[in-house]
Design a protein around this motif. Structure first.
Motif, short mmCIF file in Angstrom:
data_model
loop_
_atom_site.label_atom_id
_atom_site.label_comp_id
_atom_site.label_asym_id
_atom_site.label_seq_id
_atom_site.Cartn_x
_atom_site.Cartn_y
_atom_site.Cartn_z
N PRO A 241 0.82 -1.22 0.00
CA PRO A 241 0.00 0.00 0.00
C PRO A 241 0.85 1.27 0.00
N GLU A 242 2.02 1.21 0.62
CA GLU A 242 2.89 2.39 0.71
C GLU A 242 3.88 2.50 -0.44
N ASP A 243 3.78 1.65 -1.46
CA ASP A 243 4.70 1.71 -2.58
C ASP A 243 4.83 3.11 -3.18
N SER A 244 3.74 3.84 -3.23
CA SER A 244 3.78 5.17 -3.84
C SER A 244 4.60 6.16 -3.01
N ASN A 245 4.87 5.84 -1.74
CA ASN A 245 5.63 6.73 -0.86
C ASN A 245 7.10 6.33 -0.72
N GLY A 246 7.50 5.25 -1.36
CA GLY A 246 8.85 4.75 -1.18
C GLY A 246 9.84 5.22 -2.22
N ASN A 247 11.09 4.93 -1.95
CA ASN A 247 12.17 5.10 -2.91
C ASN A 247 12.54 3.69 -3.38
N HIS A 248 12.53 3.49 -4.67
CA HIS A 248 12.77 2.17 -5.24
C HIS A 248 14.02 2.24 -6.10
N PHE A 249 14.86 1.21 -5.98
CA PHE A 249 16.12 1.19 -6.70
C PHE A 249 16.29 -0.13 -7.42
N GLY A 250 16.95 -0.05 -8.57
CA GLY A 250 17.22 -1.25 -9.33
C GLY A 250 18.66 -1.32 -9.76
N LEU A 251 19.19 -2.53 -9.80
CA LEU A 251 20.52 -2.78 -10.33
C LEU A 251 20.33 -3.43 -11.69
N PHE A 252 20.95 -2.84 -12.70
CA PHE A 252 20.80 -3.30 -14.07
C PHE A 252 22.12 -3.85 -14.59
N LEU A 253 22.04 -4.95 -15.30
CA LEU A 253 23.17 -5.51 -16.04
C LEU A 253 22.77 -5.50 -17.50
N SER A 254 23.53 -4.79 -18.32
CA SER A 254 23.20 -4.68 -19.75
C SER A 254 21.74 -4.32 -19.97
N ASN A 255 21.28 -3.33 -19.25
CA ASN A 255 19.90 -2.82 -19.34
C ASN A 255 18.83 -3.80 -18.84
N GLU A 256 19.22 -4.89 -18.20
CA GLU A 256 18.25 -5.83 -17.63
C GLU A 256 18.21 -5.63 -16.12
N LEU A 257 17.01 -5.44 -15.59
CA LEU A 257 16.81 -5.28 -14.15
C LEU A 257 17.00 -6.63 -13.48
N VAL A 258 18.03 -6.73 -12.61
CA VAL A 258 18.33 -8.02 -12.00
C VAL A 258 18.24 -8.02 -10.47
N SER A 259 18.18 -6.83 -9.85
CA SER A 259 18.08 -6.76 -8.39
C SER A 259 17.32 -5.49 -8.03
N ILE A 260 16.44 -5.60 -7.02
CA ILE A 260 15.60 -4.46 -6.64
C ILE A 260 15.50 -4.37 -5.12
N VAL A 261 15.20 -3.17 -4.65
CA VAL A 261 14.94 -2.94 -3.24
C VAL A 261 14.11 -1.66 -3.11
N SER A 262 13.29 -1.62 -2.07
CA SER A 262 12.44 -0.45 -1.81
C SER A 262 12.71 0.06 -0.41
N LEU A 263 12.73 1.39 -0.24
CA LEU A 263 13.06 2.03 1.03
C LEU A 263 11.91 2.92 1.47
N PHE A 264 11.52 2.79 2.75
CA PHE A 264 10.40 3.55 3.28
C PHE A 264 10.77 4.18 4.62
N GLU A 265 10.42 5.44 4.78
CA GLU A 265 10.62 6.09 6.08
C GLU A 265 9.55 5.56 7.03
N THR A 266 9.96 5.13 8.22
CA THR A 266 9.01 4.54 9.17
C THR A 266 8.91 5.32 10.47
N GLY A 267 9.63 6.40 10.56
CA GLY A 267 9.58 7.18 11.79
C GLY A 267 10.67 8.22 11.79
N ASN A 268 10.95 8.73 12.95
CA ASN A 268 11.91 9.81 13.17
C ASN A 268 13.30 9.43 12.64
#
Length: 135
Positions: free
Chosen positions: A31-58
């Motif tokens: 549900p909070e995907d729209s509020n996160g920072n999402h990052f991808g690692l690409f090899l030869s323009n192919e997305l091979v690794s992902i992670v999402s970061l969310f602020e959860t407090g102070n």
């Protein structure tokens, strides 16, 4: 290799493929995907690794849905992405980073200075534990 910001929608196929392939696609959307920072690692323009970061407090952030293509795991791609994420969190003044990790993957996170807590839970018959790191 390139690491860059991506949209939440771009993370969904890899999240589904690696984390919960037997569940419907909507199961991996947050549900909070729209509020996160999402990052991808690409090899030869192919997305091979992902992670999402969310602020959860102070100035505390949680990373979630960290996944690397199964056939490319163990080759350092996830490590590079996690180091990038930790640097991003620190540069953005977060003082603590935490995650929910599958118990059988905690050794990976401990290599990066994350500390296992007493907090655990079970989801879909898989045991998870919370790990934290002060940045």
């Amino acid at each position: 290799m390139e690491i860059k910001p991506i949209s939440a929608k771009e993370t969904w196929p890899l999240r589904h493929e690696v984390m919960w392939p037997n569940m419907p696609l909507d199961f991996i959307k947050l549900p909070e995907d729209s509020n996160g920072n999402h990052f991808g690692l690409f090899l030869s323009n192919e997305l091979v690794s992902i992670v999402s970061l969310f602020e959860t407090g102070n100035r505390i952030a949680q990373f979630r849905k960290f996944a690397t293509k199964t056939e490319l795991q163990g080759k350092g791609h996830g490590s590079k992405l996690l180091l990038y994420l930790m640097a991003f969190a620190k540069e953005n003044d977060f003082h603590t980073l935490w995650c929910n990790a599958r118990v059988n993957k905690t050794h990976f996170y401990k290599k990066f200075g994350m500390v296992e807590t007493e907090e655990t839970y079970v989801k879909q018959n898989i045991k998870f534990v919370i790990l934290r790191k002060v940045l």
